[in-house]
Design a protein around this motif. Structure first.
Motif, PDB file in Angstrom:
ATOM      1  N   LEU A 141       0.846  -1.197   0.000  1.00 21.84           N
ATOM      2  CA  LEU A 141       0.000   0.000   0.000  1.00 21.84           C
ATOM      3  C   LEU A 141       0.879   1.244   0.000  1.00 21.84           C
ATOM      4  O   LEU A 141       1.808   1.369   0.788  1.00 21.84           O
ATOM      5  CB  LEU A 141      -0.913   0.015   1.231  1.00 21.84           C
ATOM      6  CG  LEU A 141      -1.771   1.260   1.435  1.00 21.84           C
ATOM      7  CD1 LEU A 141      -2.808   1.383   0.335  1.00 21.84           C
ATOM      8  CD2 LEU A 141      -2.440   1.227   2.792  1.00 21.84           C
ATOM      9  N   LEU A 142       0.570   2.144  -0.908  1.00 19.19           N
ATOM     10  CA  LEU A 142       1.278   3.416  -0.987  1.00 19.19           C
ATOM     11  C   LEU A 142       0.238   4.528  -0.897  1.00 19.19           C
ATOM     12  O   LEU A 142      -0.768   4.493  -1.603  1.00 19.19           O
ATOM     13  CB  LEU A 142       2.037   3.522  -2.318  1.00 19.19           C
ATOM     14  CG  LEU A 142       2.699   4.855  -2.626  1.00 19.19           C
ATOM     15  CD1 LEU A 142       3.820   5.143  -1.639  1.00 19.19           C
ATOM     16  CD2 LEU A 142       3.227   4.869  -4.050  1.00 19.19           C
ATOM     17  N   ILE A 143       0.481   5.468  -0.014  1.00 18.30           N
ATOM     18  CA  ILE A 143      -0.430   6.610   0.117  1.00 18.30           C
ATOM     19  C   ILE A 143       0.297   7.840  -0.409  1.00 18.30           C
ATOM     20  O   ILE A 143       1.373   8.201   0.067  1.00 18.30           O
ATOM     21  CB  ILE A 143      -0.873   6.811   1.583  1.00 18.30           C
ATOM     22  CG1 ILE A 143      -1.619   5.578   2.057  1.00 18.30           C
ATOM     23  CG2 ILE A 143      -1.739   8.058   1.711  1.00 18.30           C
ATOM     24  CD1 ILE A 143      -2.006   5.584   3.515  1.00 18.30           C
ATOM     25  N   LEU A 144      -0.301   8.453  -1.418  1.00 16.29           N
ATOM     26  CA  LEU A 144       0.240   9.682  -2.004  1.00 16.29           C
ATOM     27  C   LEU A 144      -0.592  10.857  -1.537  1.00 16.29           C
ATOM     28  O   LEU A 144      -1.804  10.744  -1.360  1.00 16.29           O
ATOM     29  CB  LEU A 144       0.188   9.601  -3.536  1.00 16.29           C
ATOM     30  CG  LEU A 144       1.092   8.588  -4.212  1.00 16.29           C
ATOM     31  CD1 LEU A 144       0.851   8.601  -5.722  1.00 16.29           C
ATOM     32  CD2 LEU A 144       2.549   8.873  -3.918  1.00 16.29           C
ATOM     33  N   PRO A 145       0.030  12.019  -1.356  1.00 17.40           N
ATOM     34  CA  PRO A 145      -0.733  13.206  -0.963  1.00 17.40           C
ATOM     35  C   PRO A 145      -1.682  13.650  -2.084  1.00 17.40           C
ATOM     36  O   PRO A 145      -1.399  13.442  -3.264  1.00 17.40           O
ATOM     37  CB  PRO A 145       0.332  14.269  -0.706  1.00 17.40           C
ATOM     38  CG  PRO A 145       1.642  13.654  -0.948  1.00 17.40           C
ATOM     39  CD  PRO A 145       1.454  12.271  -1.426  1.00 17.40           C
ATOM     40  N   HIS A 146      -2.801  14.213  -1.698  1.00 14.67           N
ATOM     41  CA  HIS A 146      -3.730  14.772  -2.689  1.00 14.67           C
ATOM     42  C   HIS A 146      -2.981  15.795  -3.529  1.00 14.67           C
ATOM     43  O   HIS A 146      -2.159  16.554  -3.023  1.00 14.67           O
ATOM     44  CB  HIS A 146      -4.922  15.443  -1.989  1.00 14.67           C
ATOM     45  CG  HIS A 146      -5.795  14.482  -1.237  1.00 14.67           C
ATOM     46  ND1 HIS A 146      -6.570  13.532  -1.855  1.00 14.67           N
ATOM     47  CD2 HIS A 146      -5.991  14.320   0.095  1.00 14.67           C
ATOM     48  CE1 HIS A 146      -7.219  12.827  -0.949  1.00 14.67           C
ATOM     49  NE2 HIS A 146      -6.885  13.286   0.253  1.00 14.67           N
ATOM     50  N   GLY A 147      -3.236  15.812  -4.782  1.00 18.79           N
ATOM     51  CA  GLY A 147      -2.564  16.761  -5.667  1.00 18.79           C
ATOM     52  C   GLY A 147      -1.401  16.141  -6.428  1.00 18.79           C
ATOM     53  O   GLY A 147      -0.887  16.753  -7.365  1.00 18.79           O
ATOM     54  N   GLU A 148      -0.931  14.963  -6.045  1.00 13.77           N
ATOM     55  CA  GLU A 148       0.137  14.289  -6.799  1.00 13.77           C
ATOM     56  C   GLU A 148      -0.399  13.912  -8.170  1.00 13.77           C
ATOM     57  O   GLU A 148      -1.571  13.575  -8.321  1.00 13.77           O
ATOM     58  CB  GLU A 148       0.603  13.016  -6.085  1.00 13.77           C
ATOM     59  CG  GLU A 148       1.624  13.222  -5.007  1.00 13.77           C
ATOM     60  CD  GLU A 148       2.966  13.734  -5.519  1.00 13.77           C
ATOM     61  OE1 GLU A 148       3.463  13.278  -6.566  1.00 13.77           O
ATOM     62  OE2 GLU A 148       3.527  14.611  -4.850  1.00 13.77           O
ATOM     63  N   TYR A 149       0.453  13.929  -9.151  1.00 13.85           N
ATOM     64  CA  TYR A 149       0.017  13.640 -10.505  1.00 13.85           C
ATOM     65  C   TYR A 149       0.843  12.555 -11.191  1.00 13.85           C
ATOM     66  O   TYR A 149       0.531  12.140 -12.299  1.00 13.85           O
ATOM     67  CB  TYR A 149       0.030  14.913 -11.353  1.00 13.85           C
ATOM     68  CG  TYR A 149       1.406  15.511 -11.501  1.00 13.85           C
ATOM     69  CD1 TYR A 149       2.195  15.207 -12.597  1.00 13.85           C
ATOM     70  CD2 TYR A 149       1.905  16.387 -10.539  1.00 13.85           C
ATOM     71  CE1 TYR A 149       3.456  15.749 -12.734  1.00 13.85           C
ATOM     72  CE2 TYR A 149       3.156  16.932 -10.666  1.00 13.85           C
ATOM     73  CZ  TYR A 149       3.938  16.609 -11.759  1.00 13.85           C
ATOM     74  OH  TYR A 149       5.183  17.147 -11.886  1.00 13.85           O
ATOM     75  N   GLU A 150       1.929  12.106 -10.523  1.00 10.87           N
ATOM     76  CA  GLU A 150       2.760  11.072 -11.133  1.00 10.87           C
ATOM     77  C   GLU A 150       3.244  10.069 -10.089  1.00 10.87           C
ATOM     78  O   GLU A 150       3.258  10.348  -8.895  1.00 10.87           O
ATOM     79  CB  GLU A 150       3.946  11.669 -11.887  1.00 10.87           C
ATOM     80  CG  GLU A 150       4.915  12.436 -11.050  1.00 10.87           C
ATOM     81  CD  GLU A 150       6.012  13.097 -11.878  1.00 10.87           C
ATOM     82  OE1 GLU A 150       5.867  13.212 -13.118  1.00 10.87           O
ATOM     83  OE2 GLU A 150       7.013  13.490 -11.285  1.00 10.87           O
ATOM     84  N   LEU A 151       3.645   8.902 -10.594  1.00 11.14           N
ATOM     85  CA  LEU A 151       4.078   7.801  -9.735  1.00 11.14           C
ATOM     86  C   LEU A 151       5.376   7.238 -10.294  1.00 11.14           C
ATOM     87  O   LEU A 151       5.458   6.911 -11.482  1.00 11.14           O
ATOM     88  CB  LEU A 151       2.991   6.718  -9.714  1.00 11.14           C
ATOM     89  CG  LEU A 151       3.261   5.458  -8.937  1.00 11.14           C
ATOM     90  CD1 LEU A 151       3.424   5.775  -7.446  1.00 11.14           C
ATOM     91  CD2 LEU A 151       2.114   4.481  -9.120  1.00 11.14           C
ATOM     92  N   GLU A 152       6.404   7.148  -9.447  1.00 15.70           N
ATOM     93  CA  GLU A 152       7.694   6.593  -9.864  1.00 15.70           C
ATOM     94  C   GLU A 152       7.713   5.101  -9.555  1.00 15.70           C
ATOM     95  O   GLU A 152       7.484   4.687  -8.424  1.00 15.70           O
ATOM     96  CB  GLU A 152       8.832   7.316  -9.146  1.00 15.70           C
ATOM     97  CG  GLU A 152       8.951   8.762  -9.557  1.00 15.70           C
ATOM     98  CD  GLU A 152      10.043   9.497  -8.826  1.00 15.70           C
ATOM     99  OE1 GLU A 152      10.631   8.928  -7.880  1.00 15.70           O
ATOM    100  OE2 GLU A 152      10.310  10.650  -9.187  1.00 15.70           O
TER     101      GLU A 152
END
Length: 180
Positions: free
Chosen positions: A102-113
């Motif tokens: 599980l990965l949680i990204l902050p709201h507003g992120e637009y890309e994933l590495e």
């Protein structure tokens, strides 16, 4: 990280549904991570990304071969590898990668590495003990195997040990076995 920009997915512009990505992993990929346990790498990584309205489901399928050195003989050989990795990406207040799936990204992120996940999937697919197939089936001839054979401890024959035992002990053992 600009060197591995091809492993970055901009998910904001993607339509809801399933998307496929294929990556060919070679030696240069592992040079970026300064990982030099491999002699040569030829691995294909397939990614299936399912975009949902509030999260992303990722499934990595890794398949290929790596050339590594045998732990017993230090001879190089091609080790086939295969692995899969599933990752769920959700959105929250702050970045969190404490969980392995599980990965949680902050709201507003637009890309994933993705390079770190591909790297981990490949490294975790390698067997703990790396043994050349020729060692297991006896077809490999090497100086190291000859030396190991030479230095192997000799085993005594059990017949010689039985002959050396005092006959009085045998009678005592017989008494012990009769009482059971």
């Amino acid at each position: 990280m600009k060197k591995l920009k091809e492993y970055t997915i901009q998910f904001v512009g993607l339509k809801t549904g399933i998307h496929h990505y294929d990556y060919q992993i070679n030696d240069e990929f592992f040079e970026f991570f300064e990982y030099d346990d491999f002699n040569h790498v030829d691995v294909k990584a397939n990614l299936e990304l399912e975009k949902k309205p509030n999260m992303l489901d990722l499934r990595f399928d890794i398949k290929g071969s790596i050339n590594i050195n045998c732990d017993v003989t230090n001879e190089p050989f091609d080790q086939p590898i295969e692995n899969s990795l599933e990752l769920v990406v959700k959105f929250g207040e702050e970045y969190n990668d404490e969980y392995e799936d599980l990965l949680i990204l902050p709201h507003g992120e637009y890309e994933l590495e993705l390079q770190q996940y591909i790297y981990e999937a490949i490294v975790l697919a390698i067997p703990y003990k790396r043994v050349h197939p020729g060692v297991e089936d006896g077809s490999l001839k090497s100086e190291m195997l000859d030396k190991l054979e030479e230095l192997q401890p000799k085993q005594k024959e059990t017949k010689e040990e039985e002959e050396e035992i005092d006959p009085r002990w045998n009678k005592l053992k017989k008494l012990l076995n009769d009482n059971k």
